[in-house]
Design an enzyme around this catalytic site. Structure first.
Site, short mmCIF file in Angstrom:
data_model
loop_
_atom_site.label_atom_id
_atom_site.label_comp_id
_atom_site.label_asym_id
_atom_site.label_seq_id
_atom_site.Cartn_x
_atom_site.Cartn_y
_atom_site.Cartn_z
N ASP A 1 -41.61 1.16 65.17
CA ASP A 1 -42.64 2.21 65.17
C ASP A 1 -42.21 3.44 64.37
O ASP A 1 -43.01 4.02 63.62
CB ASP A 1 -42.96 2.66 66.59
CG ASP A 1 -43.69 1.61 67.40
OD1 ASP A 1 -44.12 0.60 66.82
OD2 ASP A 1 -43.83 1.80 68.63
N HIS B 1 -45.91 -1.10 68.25
CA HIS B 1 -46.93 -0.60 69.17
C HIS B 1 -48.13 -0.12 68.37
O HIS B 1 -48.05 0.90 67.67
CB HIS B 1 -46.35 0.54 70.02
CG HIS B 1 -47.27 1.04 71.08
ND1 HIS B 1 -46.89 2.01 71.99
CD2 HIS B 1 -48.56 0.73 71.39
CE1 HIS B 1 -47.90 2.26 72.82
NE2 HIS B 1 -48.93 1.50 72.45
N ARG C 1 -50.99 1.79 68.66
CA ARG C 1 -51.59 2.75 69.58
C ARG C 1 -53.07 2.96 69.24
O ARG C 1 -53.49 2.78 68.10
CB ARG C 1 -50.85 4.08 69.53
CG ARG C 1 -49.41 4.02 70.05
CD ARG C 1 -48.79 5.41 70.06
NE ARG C 1 -49.46 6.26 71.03
CZ ARG C 1 -48.97 6.55 72.24
NH1 ARG C 1 -47.81 6.05 72.64
NH2 ARG C 1 -49.63 7.35 73.05
N GLU D 1 -46.95 -4.37 71.25
CA GLU D 1 -47.21 -3.49 72.39
C GLU D 1 -48.61 -2.92 72.24
O GLU D 1 -49.01 -2.51 71.15
CB GLU D 1 -46.19 -2.35 72.44
CG GLU D 1 -44.78 -2.82 72.73
CD GLU D 1 -43.80 -1.69 72.83
OE1 GLU D 1 -42.73 -1.88 73.44
OE2 GLU D 1 -44.08 -0.59 72.30
N THR E 1 -44.48 9.77 73.64
CA THR E 1 -44.10 8.36 73.73
C THR E 1 -44.52 7.86 75.09
O THR E 1 -44.91 8.66 75.95
CB THR E 1 -42.57 8.19 73.52
OG1 THR E 1 -42.25 6.80 73.49
CG2 THR E 1 -41.78 8.88 74.62
N HIS F 1 -36.84 1.40 76.69
CA HIS F 1 -37.30 2.78 76.63
C HIS F 1 -36.13 3.74 76.81
O HIS F 1 -35.51 3.80 77.86
CB HIS F 1 -38.40 3.12 77.63
CG HIS F 1 -39.20 4.32 77.21
ND1 HIS F 1 -40.16 4.25 76.22
CD2 HIS F 1 -39.15 5.61 77.58
CE1 HIS F 1 -40.68 5.45 76.03
NE2 HIS F 1 -40.08 6.29 76.84
N GLY F 2 -35.84 4.47 75.74
CA GLY F 2 -34.81 5.49 75.78
C GLY F 2 -33.39 4.97 75.67
O GLY F 2 -32.44 5.74 75.82
#
Length: 246
Positions: free
Chosen positions: A14, A48, A50, A75, A105, A196-197
């Site tokens: 992304d 992703h 979005r 995603e 995010t 994530h992270g």
């Protein structure tokens, strides 16, 4: 008996697209980025799409579906538009995530308990089309049980709270929740992923969880790539994950 599963690396691209969209240029070229990332050891490419199209664009999904050689993990939010795109593009996998336009995010896992019937109906045609469906959930046992009832074969545990916590008791408590959730899901037949992270340091305890199947990591890899190049950044993450499994 050794219950450790092979650990896959999903590289989220992304933020390579974020750099491109910042100036509306044709570069960096996502096709070339994916080629390098796959050669460097990625097992699947995550992107992703979005609703606000802030980084990945529809044309990226269409083009990359033909160019990715490992597999595409798309995603997306649980909307009719995204369902139609997934059914048309047919990625190898899709991960259903919550989405708010104002967030920087993804901020947390899906409320699977509060929308179980809706998610079951949403996932059914994707599963029927042969797409591997995962639900992005908090490391909470009730949410994993709901994912089972929905029929999703895969869950991705949200590691954001763990990653954001300072090293010490707070982070350890979050890690214990993730370990317990992974064991709970695996024992009930779910494939357990996480993401994530995660970065090059905090990934180690997560990668060490024996039943963990796949980690999806993007921002940390793209950030390191500014200094080392994207191929070396992927290789370094792959090496860190492998060290954690020894």
């Amino acid at each position: 008996m050794n219950t450790q599963t092979a650990l896959r690396l999903g590289v989220n691209i992304d933020h390579i697209a974020t750099i491109r969209q910042a100036r509306g240029t044709p570069y960096p070229d996502l096709v070339e980025a994916v080629r390098i990332v796959e050669e460097a050891g990625a097992d699947i490419i995550t992107l992703h799409l979005r609703e606000d199209r802030r980084h990945i664009q529809d044309r990226d999904v269409e083009m990359l579906r033909e160019r990715i050689t490992t597999g595409m993990n798309l995603e997306m939010a649980a909307t009719e538009e995204m369902q139609a795109i997934a059914l048309r593009i047919r990625p190898q996998a899709c991960c259903i995530v919550p989405e708010r336009r104002e967030e920087l995010t993804t901020e947390g896992g899906l409320d699977v308990l509060g929308q179980e019937a809706r998610l079951k109906a949403f996932c059914a045609p994707l599963l029927a089309a042969g797409i591997e469906v995962s639900l992005f959930v908090e490391p909470d046992l009730a949410h994993l049980d709901a994912a089972l009832r929905i029929g999703a074969p895969v869950v991705e545990l949200h590691t954001g709270a763990y990653a954001s916590a300072a090293p010490g008791p707070d982070r350890e408590a979050h890690l214990e929740r993730i370990v317990a959730a992974a064991a709970h899901g695996h024992a009930r037949g779910l494939v357990v992923n996480a993401g994530h992270g995660l970065d090059y340091e905090n990934v180690l305890p997560i990668a060490a969880i024996p039943v963990m199947h796949e980690l999806n990591i993007g921002h940390a890899i793209v950030a390191r790539a500014l200094f080392t190049g994207i191929g070396e950044a992927v290789r370094a993450m792959r090496a860190a994950m492998d060290r954690a499994r020894r």
